[in-house]
Design a protein around this motif. Structure first.
Motif, PDB file in Angstrom:
ATOM      1  N   UNK A 285       9.726  -5.719  38.058  1.00 10.56           N
ATOM      2  CA  UNK A 285       8.374  -5.121  38.007  1.00 10.56           C
ATOM      3  C   UNK A 285       7.464  -5.961  37.159  1.00 10.56           C
ATOM      4  N   UNK A 286       6.222  -5.961  37.497  1.00  6.17           N
ATOM      5  CA  UNK A 286       5.265  -6.720  36.695  1.00  6.17           C
ATOM      6  C   UNK A 286       3.889  -6.078  36.745  1.00  6.17           C
ATOM      7  N   UNK A 287       3.157  -6.314  35.693  1.00  6.48           N
ATOM      8  CA  UNK A 287       1.804  -5.731  35.603  1.00  6.48           C
ATOM      9  C   UNK A 287       0.823  -6.875  35.394  1.00  6.48           C
ATOM     10  N   UNK A 288      -0.171  -6.862  36.209  1.00  7.59           N
ATOM     11  CA  UNK A 288      -1.166  -7.946  36.177  1.00  7.59           C
ATOM     12  C   UNK A 288      -2.459  -7.385  35.616  1.00  7.59           C
ATOM     13  N   UNK A 289      -2.757  -7.760  34.375  1.00  6.65           N
ATOM     14  CA  UNK A 289      -3.982  -7.301  33.714  1.00  6.65           C
ATOM     15  C   UNK A 289      -5.130  -8.194  34.165  1.00  6.65           C
ATOM     16  N   UNK A 290      -6.099  -7.620  34.854  1.00 11.03           N
ATOM     17  CA  UNK A 290      -7.148  -8.451  35.424  1.00 11.03           C
ATOM     18  C   UNK A 290      -8.172  -8.882  34.382  1.00 11.03           C
ATOM     19  N   UNK A 291      -8.253  -8.117  33.300  1.00 12.80           N
ATOM     20  CA  UNK A 291      -9.207  -8.496  32.248  1.00 12.80           C
ATOM     21  C   UNK A 291      -8.778  -9.798  31.589  1.00 12.80           C
ATOM     22  N   UNK A 292      -7.520  -9.875  31.280  1.00 13.59           N
ATOM     23  CA  UNK A 292      -7.022 -11.082  30.613  1.00 13.59           C
ATOM     24  C   UNK A 292      -6.475 -12.077  31.627  1.00 13.59           C
ATOM     25  N   UNK A 293      -6.322 -11.591  32.865  1.00 14.17           N
ATOM     26  CA  UNK A 293      -5.700 -12.381  33.934  1.00 14.17           C
ATOM     27  C   UNK A 293      -4.286 -12.840  33.523  1.00 14.17           C
ATOM     28  N   UNK A 294      -3.613 -11.966  32.777  1.00 13.05           N
ATOM     29  CA  UNK A 294      -2.240 -12.302  32.364  1.00 13.05           C
ATOM     30  C   UNK A 294      -1.258 -11.253  32.908  1.00 13.05           C
ATOM     31  N   UNK A 295      -0.021 -11.612  32.901  1.00 16.03           N
ATOM     32  CA  UNK A 295       0.999 -10.762  33.524  1.00 16.03           C
ATOM     33  C   UNK A 295       2.082 -10.388  32.498  1.00 16.03           C
ATOM     34  N   UNK A 296       2.372  -9.087  32.452  1.00 18.16           N
ATOM     35  CA  UNK A 296       3.546  -8.630  31.712  1.00 18.16           C
ATOM     36  C   UNK A 296       4.649  -8.385  32.736  1.00 18.16           C
TER      37      UNK A 296
END
Lengths: 873, 132
Positions: free
Chosen positions: A153-164
């Protein structure tokens, strides 16, 4: 409780649709009210009546698996308390008896009212789990790593354009769990051909604020290709702005393969036909009608495009697998889940392996529409698999038999791996976790220091000599093991890995100890010599015999113990022995000596034997010190000589004793008995005149007795004269003197007396004896002359076989040796009725000759003459 | 037994011969005596008279140790002619030898009646004559 506010309904329709397809449900748990809310899909997955209260005792019965249910509750409660998200796979038993696998993801959040809620998603992963189970069970192509990689699973934060990303994803793409990465890093492993697709999909997702299911290929580090299904959810803030995407990536390679096969049915059909290894079929269990692909019908020898019962499909199944295949099919019908299986078929008398997988298609009422199946010929694969298996087994056996185990120690991860047999050697359960201390803990206390030193030296020098040490097992058994190791280094010469083998050499050791014991108990010094003349082993007796310590001899050449003069003969002898290795005494054709440390030579007898060992041939040399034997031999020889001398002396004395017996009986008793007889007569006689006559007789007897006694005294004194002094005496001188003494006789008989002492004239002798010998023998020759001839006497000397011979030859009467030979030299023996024969001369001559170690013999013919020969010592 | 009694002495020892003859004379044995100094002379005499038994002796006193032919050599020769002689001659070996070997050897000859160790006493002689 109102049913209507139970379900979660405010989900984007499109997502809802997707969720239905992907069988992903959402749920919420209100901590304060302790109530669950589930969406439709969740209810569906759990097969609960829509809107049922999950926390209710009543619904609890729906979850048959109480333990799992308790676990889920714990997880949620824990999340609420510790505010940590969870991610858990759980197996649940459904009311209809089926088992499903559920992926539960939960996290804590707060609603606008400040209520703490745990919410998350659940996904029916039964399908995948079944594949997984199947794969694991059947030992299929997927390896463990791939299994693990099945879902992430992964989460893509669009504000930072980074992925957890989740742990699994982090591991697959090679970053530390918890690290925030860019989208580029995330998709780095995507198959190059799908790269554009993925990027476009991402861009499109951002644009449309929705994440459509995405399929792409992914390349693993090992180069294998996996098919990934990505499902995503757009997360919007209150103002409807896109904040992030929460996505799950799942490895659906197996599933996808099947789907692809279905999609590309025709293509695959062609391929299948070409390869003749694929068959595709469709079965309607209700009508028991099967249709199949062209290739399949050909394989089944059934007309194309015909419908036939299932029993025809499985008619070629191996008889022994038939029941299994039937039960698999029954199970598929019953569970509506296609659990793949494998079986054998008999085709043209050949056994082939077939793998069957497929899908059950159901209608809305969950009734089976049909079952699609693919049968694949996996014989080749199976063969190599079997081969691998058997090789592994062989290796296992080999290890077991040779009692060798192997190990690997990864210095980076500090993980130690042992082979099965190594566990067996240590008699601990296979796959128990191993640390360095595990091994070291087993090392015998007395050997620990040595082993540690050796391992340390390996770390320092990167060089390891084998070490033999003892281990003590848990049950107290002591084993002797030989440890071998090597290291793998990285570019900067650091050890990254140590690996090696460990062999249980207890038996060899005990054999060796037994052998050593045998060697020590051998009565003789024993050397074990390897080919190449190297001393391998010696026993105590050998240490003692040669004066060396074992350290001084082991590994040295045998030459150290052998005087160099023997080497020339010994080496060919050894070679000869190796050609014909039977136990034998080393024979160099002479007395053999070996060398003590001091250089002293030891007379030895060596027995050679051959020992065959794994590594070649050994020669055993049993060395017997024969010093004492030699001494004894010498003593015996000496004793023998002494004895011979003594025997000779005793024989001589015996002869003399015999002579004396003779002398006493004849020469003494005779006159004494005569005296007695005369006395008897004297008593009877009364005539004075006759008595006067008788006295004359007395006088004769007494004179005779006196002479005999004098001769005896003479002879006795001669015989005891072992210490008679010897001088140089000359034959010619003695001869001259004798002639002077016998002048009257020679003149009277007109004898011709000659001599020849040209060969030898001077000897070491007793002069009186020599004169006596000359006088007696020449005197005899004159006395017993032939009346028919003028006496001719010749005295000569010569050397015969190193001895001086003196000969007296005459032409006199001669003696009948056949008659008198045995007593010619006796006392008072006379062989002629000669008036002067008294039988004293020859007796005395013999006595005198023999007392000086010489011999006298006679050659004679009656009326021709005699030759007396004296052989001097 | 015929008269006169014939005694034969074969011995090289003249003193011994003298004592025997003297003893016989003192014992008043009516006899005739033949004397030989060695075996050869005696044998020759017997051979000459083997067809005239009356000339042969009744008793022979035979010495062992003699020159030319000793007592045993005589016995060897005599053995060969004994069957031809038609007269019972009793031979006594009379010697100064006490060697058991000599005694045994003497007794091994069947014609030797006995072995007598010297000196032969007058009593012995008397007994010998009486035994005939």
């Amino acid at each position: 409780m109102c049913i209507k506010d139970r379900p979660i309904e405010n989900i984007d329709n499109r997502i809802a649709d997707l969720n239905v397809i992907a069988r992903i449900g959402y749920w919420e748990f209100d901590v304060d009210s302790a109530r669950y809310r589930l969406d439709k899909v969740s209810y569906d997955i759990l097969q609960l009546p829509y809107g049922a209260a999950l926390e209710d005792r009543e619904t609890e019965t729906y979850c048959q698996n109480k333990e799992e249910w308790a676990l889920v509750n714990d997880l949620i409660a824990n999340t609420a308390k510790q505010k940590k998200p969870f991610h858990h796979e759980v197996e649940l038993e459904l009311p209809d008896g089926h088992h499903i696998w559920l992926l539960l993801i939960g996290k804590i959040n707060h609603d606008a009212d400040g209520n703490i809620k745990v919410s998350g998603m659940m996904q029916d992963i039964t399908h995948r789990k079944e594949f997984e189970t199947e794969l694991t069970q059947k030992n299929e192509l997927l390896n463990f790593t791939e299994n693990k990689a099945a879902l992430g699973h992964w989460k893509w934060d669009l504000k930072t354009d980074l992925v957890n990303c989740s742990k699994n994803i982090a591991r697959i793409i090679g970053v530390e769990y918890g690290t925030v990465i860019t989208i580029e890093e995330l998709i780095n492993g995507v198959h190059p051909e799908d790269f554009e697709l993925v990027r476009d999909h991402m861009a499109n997702a951002v644009k449309t604020k929705s994440f459509d299911p995405l399929f792409h290929r992914f390349l693993l580090d090992d180069g294998s290709e996996r098919i990934i299904e990505v499902l995503g959810e757009a997360v919007l803030d209150d103002s409807g702005e896109l904040v992030s995407f929460i996505c799950s990536s799942q490895d659906i390679t197996t599933r996808k393969q099947f789907e692809n096969e279905l999609i590309k049915k025709n293509q695959l059909f062609v391929v299948a036909q070409q390869r003749a290894k694929f068959g595709y079929w469709q079965w309607d269990p209700k009508t028991d009608s099967v249709s199949c692909s062209e290739n399949m019908s050909r394989l089944l020898r059934i007309e194309e495009n015909t419908i036939f019962p299932i029993k025809d499909l499985i008619k070629d199944v191996h008889p022994k697998d038939m029941d299994y295949v039937r039960s698999c099919l029954d199970n598929i019908v019953k569970t509506k889940i296609f659990n793949g299986f494998s079986h054998r078929i008999v085709l043209n008398d050949e056994i082939r392996y077939v793998k069957v997988y497929g899908k059950v298609n159901t209608d809305l009422n969950d009734e089976i529409l049909n079952i699609l199946g693919v049968s694949q010929d996996v014989t080749e694969q199976k063969k190599s698999e079997n081969e691998l298996l058997s090789r592994n087994q062989l290796l296992g056996f080999a290890e077991q038999i040779s009692k060798i185990g192997n190990w690997q120690w990864n210095m980076t991860t500090n993980i130690i791996k042992w082979s099965t047999n190594l566990y067996r050697i240590f008699e601990i359960e296979e796959n128990s976790e191993i640390h360095f201390d595990t091994y070291f803990g087993y090392v015998h206390p007395d050997d620990k220091e040595m082993v540690r030193a050796r391992i340390n030296s390996l770390a320092e020098n990167k060089n390891f000599e084998s070490v033999i040490h003892r281990i003590v097992l848990d049950n107290g058994t002591i084993k002797v093991v030989e440890l071998l190791a090597t290291v793998n280094l990285d570019d900067s010469n650091n050890i990254i890995e140590m690996l090696g083998t460990l062999q249980d050499v207890s038996e060899q050791r005990s054999e060796e100890i037994k052998f050593k014991g045998l060697l020590e108990s051998a009565p003789n010094a024993t050397l074990i010599v390897a080919e190449g003349d190297t001393i391998q082993m010696i026993n105590k007796q050998a240490e003692h015999l040669f004066g060396y310590s074992p350290e001084e001899l082991l590994g040295k050449k045998l030459g150290i113990l052998v005087p160099s003069r023997f080497e020339e003969q010994r080496i060919p002898q050894q070679k000869k022995f190796l050609e014909n290795p039977v136990v034998q005494e080393m024979d160099l054709g002479e007395d053999f000596f070996m060398k003590h440390k001091s250089g002293k030579e030891i007379p030895v007898k060596v027995t050679l034997g051959l020992l065959e060992i794994d590594k070649g041939m050994l020669i055993s040399m049993a060395v017997r010190d024969i010093t004492t034997e030699k001494l004894a031999e010498r003593k015996i020889l000496k004793a023998k000589e002494d004895l011979e001398t003594l025997t000779r002396e005793l024989t001589a004395q015996n002869l003399q004793l015999a002579d004396f017996t003779q002398i006493t009986s004849h020469n003494l008793r005779a006159p004494v008995s005569n005296l007695n007889s005369l006395l008897d007569i004297y008593k009877m006689m009364d005539d004075e005149e006759e008595r006067k006559e008788l006295f004359k007789k007395f006088e004769t007897v007494i004179a005779h007795l006196t002479l005999t006694l004098n001769t005896l005294i003479n002879a006795l004194s001669t015989k005891s004269s072992t210490s008679v002094e010897c001088h140089e005496v000359s034959f010619s001188e003695t001869f001259k003197k004798t002639k002077e003494i016998l002048t009257a006789e020679i003149t009277r008989t007109k004898a011709i007396v000659k001599s020849d002492f040209s060969k030898v004239d001077v000897i070491q002798y007793h002069n009186i004896y020599l004169e006596s010998i000359f006088q007696n023998l020449i005197g005899n020759a004159l006395k017993y002359k032939s009346p028919k001839r003028i006496p001719q006497i010749e005295v000569s000397s010569e050397i015969h076989k190193g001895k001086v011979l003196l000969k007296f030859k005459d032409n006199g009467l001669g003696i009948d040796l056949a008659r008198h030979g045995n007593k010619i030299f006796g006392l008072n023996k006379v062989f002629h009725n000669h008036p002067d024969a008294k039988g004293i001369g020859l007796f005395m001559t013999k006595t005198q000759v023999e007392s000086m170690g010489g011999k006298i013999s006679v050659l004679s013919k009656v009326d021709e003459g005699s030759t007396f020969i004296i052989s001097f010592k | 037994m015929q008269s006169p009694f014939h005694l034969c002495i074969i011995d090289d020892d003249d003193i011994y011969r003298f004592t025997i003859i003297q003893s016989a004379k003192f014992l008043e044995i009516e006899h005739k005596t033949s004397v030989f100094v060695n075996g050869e002379d005696a044998l020759n005499f017997i051979l000459e008279n083997q067809n005239n038994p009356a000339a042969l002796p009744d008793i022979i006193l035979l010495d062992i140790d003699m020159p030319v032919m000793d007592g045993f050599q005589f016995l060897e020769e005599y053995k060969a002619i004994d069957p031809k002689i038609n007269r019972d001659i009793k031979i006594y070996m009379v010697s100064s030898s006490v060697d058991p070997e000599d005694i045994a050897k003497a007794k091994s000859y069947s014609m030797v009646v006995d072995y007598i160790s010297k000196p032969l006493t007058p009593e012995n002689l008397k007994q010998l004559v009486a035994d005939i």
